[in-house]
Design a protein around this motif. Structure first.
Motif, short mmCIF file in Angstrom:
data_model
loop_
_atom_site.label_atom_id
_atom_site.label_comp_id
_atom_site.label_asym_id
_atom_site.label_seq_id
_atom_site.Cartn_x
_atom_site.Cartn_y
_atom_site.Cartn_z
N ASP A 117 0.75 -1.34 -0.04
CA ASP A 117 -0.05 -0.19 0.33
C ASP A 117 0.88 1.45 0.07
O ASP A 117 2.25 1.32 0.28
CB ASP A 117 -0.81 0.01 1.27
N GLU A 118 0.30 2.31 -0.09
CA GLU A 118 1.01 3.73 -0.41
C GLU A 118 0.38 4.70 0.55
O GLU A 118 -0.83 4.80 0.60
CB GLU A 118 1.34 4.06 -1.63
N MET A 119 1.03 5.57 1.03
CA MET A 119 0.47 6.59 1.93
C MET A 119 1.06 8.36 1.67
O MET A 119 2.31 7.94 0.99
CB MET A 119 0.52 6.55 3.32
N TRP A 120 0.39 9.03 1.76
CA TRP A 120 0.86 10.41 1.25
C TRP A 120 1.46 11.12 2.38
O TRP A 120 1.40 11.19 3.45
CB TRP A 120 -0.38 11.19 0.84
N SER A 121 2.64 11.72 2.04
CA SER A 121 3.41 12.81 2.80
C SER A 121 3.91 13.85 2.05
O SER A 121 3.82 14.15 0.69
CB SER A 121 4.51 11.85 3.72
N PHE A 122 4.77 14.91 2.54
CA PHE A 122 5.29 15.72 2.01
C PHE A 122 6.61 16.28 2.54
O PHE A 122 6.77 15.91 4.29
CB PHE A 122 4.42 17.17 1.97
N VAL A 123 7.66 16.70 2.01
CA VAL A 123 8.79 17.27 2.66
C VAL A 123 8.99 18.84 2.42
O VAL A 123 8.66 19.46 1.16
CB VAL A 123 10.09 16.51 2.08
N GLU A 124 9.02 19.61 3.44
CA GLU A 124 9.23 21.05 3.31
C GLU A 124 7.88 21.94 3.10
O GLU A 124 7.80 22.76 3.76
CB GLU A 124 10.19 21.44 2.17
N ARG A 125 7.47 21.45 2.12
CA ARG A 125 5.96 22.39 1.87
C ARG A 125 5.05 20.97 1.11
O ARG A 125 5.42 20.02 0.67
CB ARG A 125 5.97 23.16 0.80
N LYS A 126 3.66 21.55 1.39
CA LYS A 126 2.87 20.36 1.02
C LYS A 126 2.72 20.30 -0.39
O LYS A 126 2.28 19.33 -0.81
CB LYS A 126 1.51 20.95 1.47
N SER A 127 3.19 21.13 -1.37
CA SER A 127 3.14 21.00 -2.83
C SER A 127 4.40 20.19 -3.20
O SER A 127 4.10 19.27 -4.32
CB SER A 127 3.49 22.41 -3.29
N ASN A 128 5.07 19.69 -2.10
CA ASN A 128 6.20 18.78 -2.60
C ASN A 128 5.56 17.32 -2.12
O ASN A 128 6.05 16.77 -0.86
CB ASN A 128 7.49 19.11 -1.96
N LYS A 129 4.87 16.76 -2.70
CA LYS A 129 4.18 15.42 -2.11
C LYS A 129 5.17 14.43 -2.23
O LYS A 129 6.04 14.17 -3.42
CB LYS A 129 3.03 15.01 -3.10
N GLN A 130 5.45 13.60 -1.23
CA GLN A 130 6.10 12.33 -1.19
C GLN A 130 5.44 11.13 -0.79
O GLN A 130 4.82 11.24 0.25
CB GLN A 130 7.13 12.33 -0.23
#
Length: 253
Positions: A117-130
């Motif tokens: 499965d996969e889950m959403w996160s971000f680095v530095e700012r929410k527009s930089n989705k990881q």
């Protein structure tokens, strides 16, 4: 108090550049530390006498696995953020690529049933989705592989390539209906299941646990990752310790 007051001789201060002891106090730094200035060469410096005990370091290793911010650790244990960041990076570098995964015995498992499965996160700012992609071995509850990147077929393929050869040769992977999985996993080893089927409930529950235990992944929080390396390191560090805990339960003699 005059900012140019002579530093007391009891401090035994010497300039780190010229090694002379003609030192004056010179105000405070942004973080509130006493700043000093050498009257001979003009060098400014602060004292760096912070010593952290082995007991405190062991405690920090445990606290890095809990839902507590880095500044919270600094406040509780009275360490500087700069020291903690350097120590944290050293700890993250010790995590092996295999996340301490231990292959189940062949006599116990004829077929490895995996959930992904996969889950959403971000680095530095929410527009930089990881996106965090995980593969979990159902019987032992261990995480076999992790891939952090976008949600494309390229990331799904990278996740599949990270599986050990002995796992890929004898595994069935259960996922949701996200099309990237079908493009990366051989069809004879892949089964897409609906959310209500319960076939991916273990990995979905683990994602919830991961989000609650790693503070930088908690939704609507200020404890987000500021750079990619720390983001990857914190996740791998938690996953590796989770695997070791699962092994104690599953493979205990």
């Amino acid at each position: 108090m005059n900012n140019q007051e002579v530093a007391p001789q009891a401090d035994n201060l010497t300039c780190p550049r010229c090694q002379l002891s003609h030192i004056k106090r010179n105000g405070h730094t942004y973080y509130g530390k006493q700043n000093y200035r050498c009257q001979s060469c003009g060098r400014q410096f602060v004292l760096r006498r912070q010593k952290v005990s082995d007991e405190a370091k062991q405690l920090i290793c445990r606290l890095l696995l809990e839902r507590i911010s880095l500044r919270g650790i600094c406040r509780v244990l009275d360490v500087s953020l700069c020291w903690l960041l350097n120590f944290m990076r050293q700890i993250y570098q010790t995590v092996p690529d295999d996340l301490f995964f231990r292959m189940p015995k062949e006599s116990e498992f004829e077929l490895l049933c995996l959930e992904a499965d996969e889950m959403w996160s971000f680095v530095e700012r929410k527009s930089n989705k990881q996106w965090i992609w995980l593969v979990l071995e159902r019987r032992s509850g261990q995480i076999i592989a992790v891939q952090i990147g976008d949600r494309s077929e390229k990331s799904a393929a990278a996740l599949w390539q990270k599986l050990p050869p002995e796992v890929k040769a004898n595994a069935l992977i259960l996922t949701d209906h996200w099309e990237a999985y079908a493009s990366a996993i051989p069809p004879e080893q892949h089964t897409a299941c609906g959310k209500r089927s319960g076939q991916t409930s273990l990995i979905e529950g683990f994602n919830c646990r991961l989000r609650q235990r790693v503070s930088r992944l908690v939704r609507k929080t200020t404890s987000f990752s500021k750079n990619q390396a720390n983001h990857q390191g914190a996740i791998n560090y938690f996953l590796s310790h989770s695997n070791l805990e699962r092994q104690k339960l599953t493979f205990a003699v």
